[in-house]
Design a protein around this motif. Sequence first.
Motif, PDB file in Angstrom:
ATOM      1  N   ASP A  78       0.850  -1.171   0.000  1.00  0.00           N
ATOM      2  CA  ASP A  78       0.000   0.000   0.000  1.00  0.00           C
ATOM      3  C   ASP A  78       0.892   1.229   0.000  1.00  0.00           C
ATOM      4  OD1 ASP A  78      -3.083   0.267   0.268  1.00  0.00           O
ATOM      5  OD2 ASP A  78      -2.276   1.970   1.367  1.00  0.00           O
ATOM      6  N   ALA A  79       0.436   2.273  -0.661  1.00  0.00           N
ATOM      7  CA  ALA A  79       1.162   3.547  -0.713  1.00  0.00           C
ATOM      8  C   ALA A  79       0.445   4.522   0.206  1.00  0.00           C
ATOM      9  CB  ALA A  79       1.186   4.075  -2.142  1.00  0.00           C
ATOM     10  N   LYS A  80       1.179   5.057   1.169  1.00  0.00           N
ATOM     11  CA  LYS A  80       0.607   6.001   2.128  1.00  0.00           C
ATOM     12  C   LYS A  80       1.439   7.268   2.124  1.00  0.00           C
ATOM     13  CE  LYS A  80      -2.515   3.176   3.825  1.00  0.00           C
ATOM     14  NZ  LYS A  80      -3.919   3.384   3.511  1.00  0.00           N
ATOM     15  N   GLU A  81       0.793   8.377   2.422  1.00  0.00           N
ATOM     16  CA  GLU A  81       1.547   9.616   2.537  1.00  0.00           C
ATOM     17  C   GLU A  81       1.019  10.463   3.663  1.00  0.00           C
ATOM     18  OE1 GLU A  81       1.113  12.763  -0.554  1.00  0.00           O
ATOM     19  OE2 GLU A  81       0.005  11.192  -1.587  1.00  0.00           O
ATOM     20  N   THR A  82       1.871  11.361   4.125  1.00  0.00           N
ATOM     21  CA  THR A  82       1.511  12.241   5.227  1.00  0.00           C
ATOM     22  C   THR A  82       2.258  13.555   5.090  1.00  0.00           C
ATOM     23  OG1 THR A  82       1.457  12.466   7.639  1.00  0.00           O
ATOM     24  CG2 THR A  82       3.287  11.200   6.731  1.00  0.00           C
ATOM     25  N   LYS A  83       1.660  14.615   5.604  1.00  0.00           N
ATOM     26  CA  LYS A  83       2.325  15.919   5.666  1.00  0.00           C
ATOM     27  C   LYS A  83       2.916  16.138   7.049  1.00  0.00           C
ATOM     28  CE  LYS A  83       0.138  19.430   3.730  1.00  0.00           C
ATOM     29  NZ  LYS A  83      -0.964  20.337   3.323  1.00  0.00           N
ATOM     30  N   GLN A  84       2.728  15.175   7.937  1.00  0.00           N
ATOM     31  CA  GLN A  84       3.258  15.267   9.297  1.00  0.00           C
ATOM     32  C   GLN A  84       4.647  14.623   9.342  1.00  0.00           C
ATOM     33  OE1 GLN A  84       0.306  13.714  12.104  1.00  0.00           O
ATOM     34  NE2 GLN A  84      -1.169  13.783  10.433  1.00  0.00           N
ATOM     35  N   GLU A  85       5.358  14.838  10.424  1.00  0.00           N
ATOM     36  CA  GLU A  85       6.665  14.197  10.581  1.00  0.00           C
ATOM     37  C   GLU A  85       6.514  12.892  11.359  1.00  0.00           C
ATOM     38  OE1 GLU A  85      10.084  16.517  11.473  1.00  0.00           O
ATOM     39  OE2 GLU A  85       9.478  18.118  10.113  1.00  0.00           O
ATOM     40  N   ARG A  86       5.429  12.219  11.074  1.00  0.00           N
ATOM     41  CA  ARG A  86       5.150  10.906  11.631  1.00  0.00           C
ATOM     42  C   ARG A  86       4.120  10.245  10.727  1.00  0.00           C
ATOM     43  NH1 ARG A  86       0.255  11.071  14.194  1.00  0.00           N
ATOM     44  NH2 ARG A  86      -0.576  13.135  14.545  1.00  0.00           N
ATOM     45  N   PHE A  87       4.091   8.924  10.765  1.00  0.00           N
ATOM     46  CA  PHE A  87       3.101   8.186   9.983  1.00  0.00           C
ATOM     47  C   PHE A  87       2.056   7.621  10.935  1.00  0.00           C
ATOM     48  CE2 PHE A  87       1.690   3.968   8.444  1.00  0.00           C
ATOM     49  CZ  PHE A  87       0.852   4.416   7.449  1.00  0.00           C
ATOM     50  N   PRO A  88       0.826   8.165  10.916  1.00  0.00           N
ATOM     51  CA  PRO A  88      -0.232   7.668  11.798  1.00  0.00           C
ATOM     52  C   PRO A  88      -0.688   6.271  11.346  1.00  0.00           C
ATOM     53  CG  PRO A  88      -0.761   9.854  10.924  1.00  0.00           C
ATOM     54  CD  PRO A  88       0.404   9.331  10.151  1.00  0.00           C
ATOM     55  N   LEU A 113       4.886   1.623   1.210  1.00  0.00           N
ATOM     56  CA  LEU A 113       5.712   2.735   0.758  1.00  0.00           C
ATOM     57  C   LEU A 113       5.107   3.960   1.428  1.00  0.00           C
ATOM     58  CD1 LEU A 113       6.325   2.163  -3.057  1.00  0.00           C
ATOM     59  CD2 LEU A 113       7.829   1.658  -1.141  1.00  0.00           C
ATOM     60  N   VAL A 114       5.916   4.674   2.194  1.00  0.00           N
ATOM     61  CA  VAL A 114       5.416   5.822   2.942  1.00  0.00           C
ATOM     62  C   VAL A 114       6.120   7.078   2.443  1.00  0.00           C
ATOM     63  CG1 VAL A 114       5.055   6.833   5.224  1.00  0.00           C
ATOM     64  CG2 VAL A 114       4.977   4.341   4.940  1.00  0.00           C
ATOM     65  N   CYS A 115       5.319   8.048   2.059  1.00  0.00           N
ATOM     66  CA  CYS A 115       5.810   9.305   1.503  1.00  0.00           C
ATOM     67  C   CYS A 115       5.550  10.433   2.494  1.00  0.00           C
ATOM     68  CB  CYS A 115       5.094   9.579   0.188  1.00  0.00           C
ATOM     69  SG  CYS A 115       5.555  11.125  -0.608  1.00  0.00           S
ATOM     70  N   PHE A 116       6.621  11.116   2.878  1.00  0.00           N
ATOM     71  CA  PHE A 116       6.514  12.268   3.779  1.00  0.00           C
ATOM     72  C   PHE A 116       6.692  13.537   2.961  1.00  0.00           C
ATOM     73  CE2 PHE A 116       7.816   8.822   6.532  1.00  0.00           C
ATOM     74  CZ  PHE A 116       7.091   9.030   7.684  1.00  0.00           C
ATOM     75  N   TRP A 117       5.692  14.413   3.000  1.00  0.00           N
ATOM     76  CA  TRP A 117       5.777  15.725   2.364  1.00  0.00           C
ATOM     77  C   TRP A 117       6.137  16.715   3.466  1.00  0.00           C
ATOM     78  CZ3 TRP A 117       5.653  16.226  -2.778  1.00  0.00           C
ATOM     79  CH2 TRP A 117       5.109  15.172  -3.512  1.00  0.00           C
ATOM     80  N   ILE A 118       7.414  17.006   3.590  1.00  0.00           N
ATOM     81  CA  ILE A 118       7.907  17.867   4.655  1.00  0.00           C
ATOM     82  C   ILE A 118       7.878  19.324   4.186  1.00  0.00           C
ATOM     83  CG2 ILE A 118       9.849  18.327   6.214  1.00  0.00           C
ATOM     84  CD1 ILE A 118       8.503  15.541   6.526  1.00  0.00           C
ATOM     85  N   LYS A 119       7.334  20.180   5.044  1.00  0.00           N
ATOM     86  CA  LYS A 119       7.240  21.603   4.732  1.00  0.00           C
ATOM     87  C   LYS A 119       8.634  22.164   4.436  1.00  0.00           C
ATOM     88  CE  LYS A 119       4.930  25.682   6.532  1.00  0.00           C
ATOM     89  NZ  LYS A 119       4.124  26.220   7.608  1.00  0.00           N
ATOM     90  N   LYS A 121      10.555  21.584   1.960  1.00  0.00           N
ATOM     91  CA  LYS A 121      11.455  20.668   1.247  1.00  0.00           C
ATOM     92  C   LYS A 121      11.010  20.636  -0.209  1.00  0.00           C
ATOM     93  CE  LYS A 121      13.877  18.002   4.364  1.00  0.00           C
ATOM     94  NZ  LYS A 121      14.814  16.951   4.311  1.00  0.00           N
ATOM     95  N   ASN A 122      11.978  20.519  -1.111  1.00  0.00           N
ATOM     96  CA  ASN A 122      11.663  20.521  -2.535  1.00  0.00           C
ATOM     97  C   ASN A 122      11.103  19.191  -3.029  1.00  0.00           C
ATOM     98  OD1 ASN A 122      12.459  23.155  -2.838  1.00  0.00           O
ATOM     99  ND2 ASN A 122      14.555  22.633  -3.365  1.00  0.00           N
ATOM    100  N   GLU A 123      11.435  18.116  -2.340  1.00  0.00           N
ATOM    101  CA  GLU A 123      10.958  16.812  -2.784  1.00  0.00           C
ATOM    102  C   GLU A 123      10.543  15.990  -1.575  1.00  0.00           C
ATOM    103  OE1 GLU A 123      14.681  13.900  -3.281  1.00  0.00           O
ATOM    104  OE2 GLU A 123      14.736  15.602  -4.638  1.00  0.00           O
ATOM    105  N   PRO A 124       9.667  15.038  -1.793  1.00  0.00           N
ATOM    106  CA  PRO A 124       9.213  14.219  -0.668  1.00  0.00           C
ATOM    107  C   PRO A 124      10.297  13.227  -0.242  1.00  0.00           C
ATOM    108  CG  PRO A 124       8.322  13.363  -2.704  1.00  0.00           C
ATOM    109  CD  PRO A 124       9.044  14.637  -3.051  1.00  0.00           C
ATOM    110  N   GLU A 125      10.161  12.710   0.970  1.00  0.00           N
ATOM    111  CA  GLU A 125      10.987  11.606   1.438  1.00  0.00           C
ATOM    112  C   GLU A 125      10.112  10.360   1.366  1.00  0.00           C
ATOM    113  OE1 GLU A 125      13.171  12.070   5.141  1.00  0.00           O
ATOM    114  OE2 GLU A 125      13.245  14.254   4.844  1.00  0.00           O
ATOM    115  N   ILE A 126      10.566   9.367   0.607  1.00  0.00           N
ATOM    116  CA  ILE A 126       9.802   8.132   0.408  1.00  0.00           C
ATOM    117  C   ILE A 126      10.603   6.975   1.003  1.00  0.00           C
ATOM    118  CG2 ILE A 126       8.763   6.579  -1.287  1.00  0.00           C
ATOM    119  CD1 ILE A 126       8.672   9.032  -3.212  1.00  0.00           C
TER     120      ILE A 126
END
Length: 178
Positions: A78-88, A113-119, A121-126
Amino acid sequence: MTNKVQYSMGHANRGRLFENLIDMTNNQYRNSNYADIRKVPSPVKILQVTGNQVKGKLEQATWVDYSGIYSGQAILFDAKETKQERFPLKNLTDEQYKLLHSWHYKGAKAFLLVCFWIKNKNEPEIYYLKFEQLEAAWIGQSNGGAKSIPLQFFRDHCVRIKSGIYTVHYLEAVGGAL
């Protein structure tokens, strides 16, 4: 002229950019005969059919986003993403967890696969989160532990997925775990 990807985190679009990147990668994998991994359509309950128009609503997720085969082994994730600095962990349904659990213990490669969209930052962390890591967090939460996995855990203990020959070359991480 620089092309910038406009990203909308509106409720209807959440996860769509990340899934589009994975879909592009899966097409690249198929075209190069590297793997065959497909998006699983979201379940929809049909409410009304009028001529060629259908009204429906999305049902609760009971399956995961992707399944396929790589190096002769079943893949399910499963592909998950979050804008937080944690994965709920609540971002994964009980049914999705049970499915990943079942396939993992039957020999498939099951993961997130967990994608973090950090404020700012130019690119996500996956990151590639192995099922064993997910299972430890899931059991911990069930026993009164943390209800999320901090970004720092991913940075310290998970493989970060980078772009390269493939858009989001996640099978490089999975391959190292085969």
